[in-house]
Design a protein around this motif. Structure first.
Motif, PDB file in Angstrom:
ATOM      1  N   ARG A 106      49.835 -13.018  16.992  1.00  0.00           N
ATOM      2  CA  ARG A 106      50.724 -14.170  16.783  1.00  0.00           C
ATOM      3  C   ARG A 106      50.713 -14.613  15.319  1.00  0.00           C
ATOM      4  O   ARG A 106      51.731 -14.971  14.748  1.00  0.00           O
ATOM      5  N   ALA A 107      49.537 -14.559  14.718  1.00  0.00           N
ATOM      6  CA  ALA A 107      49.438 -14.929  13.304  1.00  0.00           C
ATOM      7  C   ALA A 107      50.260 -13.981  12.441  1.00  0.00           C
ATOM      8  O   ALA A 107      50.992 -14.403  11.535  1.00  0.00           O
ATOM      9  N   THR A 108      50.201 -12.694  12.784  1.00  0.00           N
ATOM     10  CA  THR A 108      50.968 -11.699  12.027  1.00  0.00           C
ATOM     11  C   THR A 108      52.469 -11.936  12.204  1.00  0.00           C
ATOM     12  O   THR A 108      53.248 -11.787  11.263  1.00  0.00           O
ATOM     13  N   ALA A 109      52.856 -12.318  13.436  1.00  0.00           N
ATOM     14  CA  ALA A 109      54.274 -12.589  13.692  1.00  0.00           C
ATOM     15  C   ALA A 109      54.745 -13.797  12.893  1.00  0.00           C
ATOM     16  O   ALA A 109      55.844 -13.820  12.350  1.00  0.00           O
ATOM     17  N   GLN A 110      53.854 -14.823  12.797  1.00  0.00           N
ATOM     18  CA  GLN A 110      54.263 -16.065  12.127  1.00  0.00           C
ATOM     19  C   GLN A 110      54.395 -15.881  10.618  1.00  0.00           C
ATOM     20  O   GLN A 110      55.335 -16.360  10.005  1.00  0.00           O
ATOM     21  N   ASP A 111      53.451 -15.190  10.007  1.00  0.00           N
ATOM     22  CA  ASP A 111      53.534 -14.961   8.560  1.00  0.00           C
ATOM     23  C   ASP A 111      52.704 -13.735   8.178  1.00  0.00           C
ATOM     24  O   ASP A 111      51.489 -13.851   7.947  1.00  0.00           O
ATOM     25  N   PRO A 112      53.320 -12.576   8.102  1.00  0.00           N
ATOM     26  CA  PRO A 112      52.575 -11.339   7.847  1.00  0.00           C
ATOM     27  C   PRO A 112      51.815 -11.375   6.519  1.00  0.00           C
ATOM     28  O   PRO A 112      50.699 -10.853   6.414  1.00  0.00           O
ATOM     29  N   GLN A 113      52.402 -12.040   5.512  1.00  0.00           N
ATOM     30  CA  GLN A 113      51.757 -12.037   4.192  1.00  0.00           C
ATOM     31  C   GLN A 113      50.467 -12.853   4.211  1.00  0.00           C
ATOM     32  O   GLN A 113      49.428 -12.420   3.711  1.00  0.00           O
ATOM     33  N   VAL A 114      50.548 -14.040   4.792  1.00  0.00           N
ATOM     34  CA  VAL A 114      49.352 -14.879   4.867  1.00  0.00           C
ATOM     35  C   VAL A 114      48.304 -14.214   5.754  1.00  0.00           C
ATOM     36  O   VAL A 114      47.109 -14.214   5.442  1.00  0.00           O
ATOM     37  N   ALA A 115      48.760 -13.611   6.851  1.00  0.00           N
ATOM     38  CA  ALA A 115      47.838 -12.907   7.745  1.00  0.00           C
ATOM     39  C   ALA A 115      47.104 -11.819   6.969  1.00  0.00           C
ATOM     40  O   ALA A 115      45.891 -11.635   7.113  1.00  0.00           O
ATOM     41  N   SER A 116      47.820 -11.129   6.139  1.00  0.00           N
ATOM     42  CA  SER A 116      47.238 -10.051   5.338  1.00  0.00           C
ATOM     43  C   SER A 116      46.204 -10.631   4.356  1.00  0.00           C
ATOM     44  O   SER A 116      45.120 -10.071   4.161  1.00  0.00           O
ATOM     45  N   LEU A 117      46.551 -11.784   3.765  1.00  0.00           N
ATOM     46  CA  LEU A 117      45.627 -12.443   2.827  1.00  0.00           C
ATOM     47  C   LEU A 117      44.346 -12.884   3.528  1.00  0.00           C
ATOM     48  O   LEU A 117      43.283 -12.960   2.933  1.00  0.00           O
ATOM     49  N   MET A 118      44.454 -13.160   4.836  1.00  0.00           N
ATOM     50  CA  MET A 118      43.275 -13.574   5.614  1.00  0.00           C
ATOM     51  C   MET A 118      42.436 -12.372   6.055  1.00  0.00           C
ATOM     52  O   MET A 118      41.478 -12.513   6.802  1.00  0.00           O
ATOM     53  N   GLY A 119      42.817 -11.196   5.621  1.00  0.00           N
ATOM     54  CA  GLY A 119      42.020 -10.001   5.922  1.00  0.00           C
ATOM     55  C   GLY A 119      42.443  -9.260   7.156  1.00  0.00           C
ATOM     56  O   GLY A 119      41.764  -8.342   7.626  1.00  0.00           O
ATOM     57  N   ILE A 120      43.610  -9.651   7.716  1.00  0.00           N
ATOM     58  CA  ILE A 120      44.088  -8.961   8.923  1.00  0.00           C
ATOM     59  C   ILE A 120      44.787  -7.664   8.496  1.00  0.00           C
ATOM     60  O   ILE A 120      45.614  -7.674   7.579  1.00  0.00           O
ATOM     61  N   ASP A 121      44.438  -6.587   9.191  1.00  0.00           N
ATOM     62  CA  ASP A 121      45.096  -5.308   8.937  1.00  0.00           C
ATOM     63  C   ASP A 121      46.436  -5.325   9.688  1.00  0.00           C
ATOM     64  O   ASP A 121      46.530  -4.918  10.842  1.00  0.00           O
ATOM     65  N   THR A 122      47.461  -5.849   9.035  1.00  0.00           N
ATOM     66  CA  THR A 122      48.748  -6.071   9.723  1.00  0.00           C
ATOM     67  C   THR A 122      49.377  -4.751  10.188  1.00  0.00           C
ATOM     68  O   THR A 122      50.029  -4.711  11.233  1.00  0.00           O
ATOM     69  N   GLY A 123      49.162  -3.703   9.417  1.00  0.00           N
ATOM     70  CA  GLY A 123      49.712  -2.399   9.822  1.00  0.00           C
ATOM     71  C   GLY A 123      49.154  -1.979  11.170  1.00  0.00           C
ATOM     72  O   GLY A 123      49.885  -1.510  12.047  1.00  0.00           O
ATOM     73  N   ARG A 124      47.860  -2.179  11.348  1.00  0.00           N
ATOM     74  CA  ARG A 124      47.217  -1.792  12.603  1.00  0.00           C
ATOM     75  C   ARG A 124      47.694  -2.706  13.743  1.00  0.00           C
ATOM     76  O   ARG A 124      47.893  -2.254  14.874  1.00  0.00           O
ATOM     77  N   ILE A 125      47.887  -3.974  13.412  1.00  0.00           N
ATOM     78  CA  ILE A 125      48.349  -4.927  14.433  1.00  0.00           C
ATOM     79  C   ILE A 125      49.773  -4.581  14.889  1.00  0.00           C
ATOM     80  O   ILE A 125      50.092  -4.618  16.077  1.00  0.00           O
ATOM     81  N   TYR A 126      50.622  -4.212  13.918  1.00  0.00           N
ATOM     82  CA  TYR A 126      51.980  -3.803  14.295  1.00  0.00           C
ATOM     83  C   TYR A 126      51.932  -2.579  15.205  1.00  0.00           C
ATOM     84  O   TYR A 126      52.628  -2.501  16.218  1.00  0.00           O
ATOM     85  N   ALA A 127      51.097  -1.612  14.842  1.00  0.00           N
ATOM     86  CA  ALA A 127      50.993  -0.390  15.649  1.00  0.00           C
ATOM     87  C   ALA A 127      50.506  -0.715  17.051  1.00  0.00           C
ATOM     88  O   ALA A 127      51.037  -0.203  18.052  1.00  0.00           O
ATOM     89  N   LEU A 128      49.506  -1.609  17.123  1.00  0.00           N
ATOM     90  CA  LEU A 128      48.943  -1.982  18.426  1.00  0.00           C
ATOM     91  C   LEU A 128      49.986  -2.721  19.271  1.00  0.00           C
ATOM     92  O   LEU A 128      50.165  -2.436  20.465  1.00  0.00           O
ATOM     93  N   THR A 129      50.704  -3.651  18.636  1.00  0.00           N
ATOM     94  CA  THR A 129      51.715  -4.423  19.363  1.00  0.00           C
ATOM     95  C   THR A 129      52.800  -3.495  19.908  1.00  0.00           C
ATOM     96  O   THR A 129      53.221  -3.600  21.062  1.00  0.00           O
ATOM     97  N   TRP A 130      53.260  -2.605  19.043  1.00  0.00           N
ATOM     98  CA  TRP A 130      54.304  -1.648  19.455  1.00  0.00           C
ATOM     99  C   TRP A 130      53.790  -0.795  20.621  1.00  0.00           C
ATOM    100  O   TRP A 130      54.478  -0.603  21.629  1.00  0.00           O
ATOM    101  N   ALA A 131      52.576  -0.288  20.486  1.00  0.00           N
ATOM    102  CA  ALA A 131      52.027   0.598  21.526  1.00  0.00           C
ATOM    103  C   ALA A 131      51.846  -0.141  22.848  1.00  0.00           C
ATOM    104  O   ALA A 131      52.160   0.403  23.913  1.00  0.00           O
TER     105      ALA A 131
END
Lengths: 425, 293
Positions: free
Chosen positions: B169-194
């Motif tokens: 949800r954090a990645t959906a709300q703001d991917p850039q800030v999520a990334s700054l918080m150390g979230i691997d957004t690429g992996r989260i997108y892949a997981l969400t899609w899968a």
């Protein structure tokens, strides 16, 4: 006398060519290119591919055994008419890029209008072998012809069968029959249904119960319609289905234990599609389908020249598909192409005026051509409904078999009335 | 009067089917904000998987369901890596064109491999119905409805309370800030899609004993699923379930009272009306529709 003349011409062509098939194949001078437009991808591709296969088998027969067309080898150039837009653009491509003067196809009532308009703009003849939309030949286009009956003809035959056969089987007079109408909402479903409604009411005084129901064939639920039908309690359900909607209806009708004495359909789609039988096996038993001749047909009831082409075609189809019985799609396409060959051979040209004149002159009685058809084109380009002999088939133990007219078939109708769902064995 | 109970049952069961498809779409469209035009084709592939497993291996579709979960997770993961990853940060247009291309590819591959013939998975129990009062329940549809509710509740809980769900949800709300918080957004997108593709895979297997399968089978469901996702509020699992039932109610009641020909008109009118009055959908957060754009 006119009939006799054309019968003699057709018989002479067949007799001569059959006698020297191989030699004739070698003697063909040059090629004649014919455009074929069918939906080969998308929702309508099942039937489109069957039609293409029918054209190809008849093309090979014409080239190897019946002297080609106008003494030339027949060559097919195909186009994929996925939807009306593609049908129009492919028709234009076949005319302008491939240089064809005649296009045949497209089987579907959703496609033939657009394709034939585009062909007419290029002054190209459009030779329809299947689509049944009555409007197709009522637009004042001199370039359009149709060998199959139209929706009005389908409706006419369905009511003929209902009034003159089913009524007696059910021990009722036609005007005592309660009939309900259900159809998918394309011009095919609507035209057949409206023609049947009109004849049922005006000519036979049948009692229509409930308003006719039209639905989109991709619908996901037909339970509300079935509930209305149950309340109306008809003797006969006239249901024109398109494809998977027949499967959905049959499954849900069984779930709801909808009891009706007979289900009557017309055409190669819906109940007329082999997929319906494959889906249900013996549980498909019962529905009637107006179509081209199926198993049980007595070919020796055709005229001699009709028997020759019918046997040759069935033999070729069996070699191709392994099946003794060609599908409706095969029969419609091949039957139409055979008549086109007769017209071209008579006209000796594909120029519109002499071609049109030759088509109007062709006068063959029922039983003279493939599928037991005859030929007599109306000035609109429509082969007259009474010449395009049709048959009623019924699903019996996984196969569609010919049951009517009884004089032409070895099979007899079963489950009239249909009875309980688990008793139709 | 057995008509009213039957209409209610038909509404609930049909709504359940739509919800089942909408669940995966809620993740992909609602959380990732990717318009996946190939969603229907993944549904179709799963229906074929169930059909062929039944035809060739005599495997019951409910057994296939358990196989389909890891299988379609893998399909989702691979399709993300190969097709979606290059465009995940591109414009919506690029994503739309990519998923439309994927849809055409899958449809035509199915056409070549399986032909356009409609196939029907006829189990021994396909005629079994349950009866309650005057209403009839189709067994396979009832199972699909129950699983739709379970899937909705599970994914709702997962998104709401699990750490991974919060990250999604954090990645959906703001991917850039999520990334700054150390979230691997690429992996989260892949997981969400899968996970989204896994859900639609399960839906396809459950639909196979109910509807015929053919290469364009997914199209007749996916538009309605999209409407359910938007109507319910983007990313709102419970909203999508309720919206799916509302659409089914409009279809079923409209068909019975006005006529079958009107049912699409009716639910599309409702959809337009809700979007005009409440652009975030019935249960969406105001402004959520603009998130991630």
């Amino acid at each position: 006398m006119k009939n006799m003349k054309w019968v003699a011409v057709a018989t002479a062509i067949i007799a001569t060519t059959l006698g020297s098939g191989a030699a004739m194949a070698q003697a063909l001078q040059g090629e004649y290119k014919l455009g074929v437009l069918e939906p080969l991808t998308g929702n309508l591709a099942t039937q489109g591919k069957l039609h293409l296969e029918g054209y190809e088998v008849m093309r090979d027969l014409i080239n190897t055994k019946f002297g080609g067309v106008m003494g030339r080898k027949l060559v097919l150039v195909t186009g994929d008419a996925t939807d009306p837009t593609a049908a129009a653009s492919e028709a234009a491509r076949l005319a302008t890029r491939e240089g064809v003067k005649i296009i045949t196809g497209t089987f579907s009532s959703t496609l033939c209008g657009a394709a034939s308009e585009a062909a007419a703009r290029q002054n190209v003849i459009y030779w329809e072998t299947s689509c049944v939309d009555p409007r197709f030949t009522r637009r004042g286009l001199k370039t359009t012809f149709r060998t199959e009956i139209d929706g009005i003809g389908f409706g006419w035959y369905n009511i003929e069968f209902t009034a003159k056969y089913l009524a007696a089987k059910l021990g009722k007079k036609p005007n005592e029959l309660k009939i309900a109408f259900l159809a998918e909402d394309s011009s095919y479903g609507q035209s057949v249904t409206e023609a049947a409604r009109e004849r049922a009411k005006k000519e036979f005084g049948m009692q229509e119960v409930g308003a006719p129901e039209y639905y989109t064939f991709t619908t996901n639920d037909l339970t509300p319609v079935i509930l209305k039908l149950k309340a109306a309690n008809p003797d006969i359900l006239h249901h024109i289905a398109r494809d998977q909607d027949a499967i959905l209806f049959w499954r849900q009708a069984r779930e709801q234990n909808f009891q009706v004495k007979a289900v009557v359909h017309a055409g190669a789609t819906g109940y007329g599609n082999n997929g319906f039988g494959k889906a249900f096996g013996n549980d498909a038993n019962g529905p009637f389908v107006l179509a081209e001749p199926g198993p049980g047909i007595m070919i020796d009831k055709f005229r001699p020249e009709g028997q020759v082409i019918e046997r040759a075609f069935r033999e070729a189809m069996k070699a191709k598909t392994g099946s003794d019985v060609p599908t409706s799609g095969h029969q419609l396409a091949a039957g139409g192409l055979w008549i086109l060959k007769l017209v071209l051979d008579a006209a000796k040209t594909d120029n519109l005026d002499p071609f049109y004149a030759a088509a109007m002159k062709l006068d063959l009685p029922v039983g003279s051509a493939l599928n037991g058809w005859g030929v007599k084109f109306e000035s609109t380009g429509q082969n007259s409904n009474e010449r395009v002999q049709h048959y009623m088939l019924q699903w019996q133990n996984g196969s569609l078999v010919t049951v009517w007219p009884e004089a032409f078939t070895t099979n007899r109708a079963k489950w009239v009335p249909l009875g309980a769902w688990d008793q139709r064995k | 009067m057995e008509v009213i109970p039957q209409l209610v049952v038909s509404t609930i069961l049909l709504g359940g089917l739509y919800a089942l498809i909408a669940v995966g779409l809620t993740l992909i469209f609602g959380v990732m904000r990717v318009v996946n035009f190939a969603h229907g084709e993944f549904l179709m592939l799963a229906m074929y998987a169930a059909f062929w497993a039944f035809t060739l291996l005599h495997m019951d579709p409910y057994l296939t369901l358990f196989v389909s979960l890891p299988l379609f997770f893998a399909v989702g993961w691979v399709s993300y890596r190969v097709v979606m990853r290059p465009v995940i940060h591109a414009s919506h247009n690029a994503q739309v064109f990519t998923t439309v291309g994927l849809s055409i590819l899958l449809q035509n591959a199915a056409l070549v491999l399986f032909t356009a013939d409609a196939q029907f998975l006829r189990t021994d129990y396909y005629t079994v119905v349950l009866r309650l009062g005057g209403a009839v329940f189709n067994l396979a549809q009832t199972v699909a409805f129950v699983i739709a509710v379970l899937a909705t509740v599970s994914l709702f809980a997962f998104l709401r309370w699990s750490y991974t769900g919060k990250i999604m949800r954090a990645t959906a709300q703001d991917p850039q800030v999520a990334s700054l918080m150390g979230i691997d957004t690429g992996r989260i997108y892949a997981l969400t899609w899968a996970v989204g593709i896994t859900c639609v895979g399960a839906a396809g297997v459950l639909l196979a004993p109910i509807y015929p399968v053919y290469p364009t089978a997914g199209l007749q469901f996916v538009l309605i699923a999209y409407i359910a996702v938007v109507l319910g509020g983007l990313g709102n699992m419970a909203g999508a379930l309720i919206a799916a039932v509302i659409i089914a109610a409009v279809e079923v009641i409209g068909s019975y009272t006005i006529g079958t020909a009107w049912k699409e008109v009716l639910y599309l009118m409702l959809f337009i009306f809700v979007l005009v009055v409440r652009p975030a959908g019935l249960f969406g957060q105001r402004g959520a529709e603009a998130l991630g754009t």
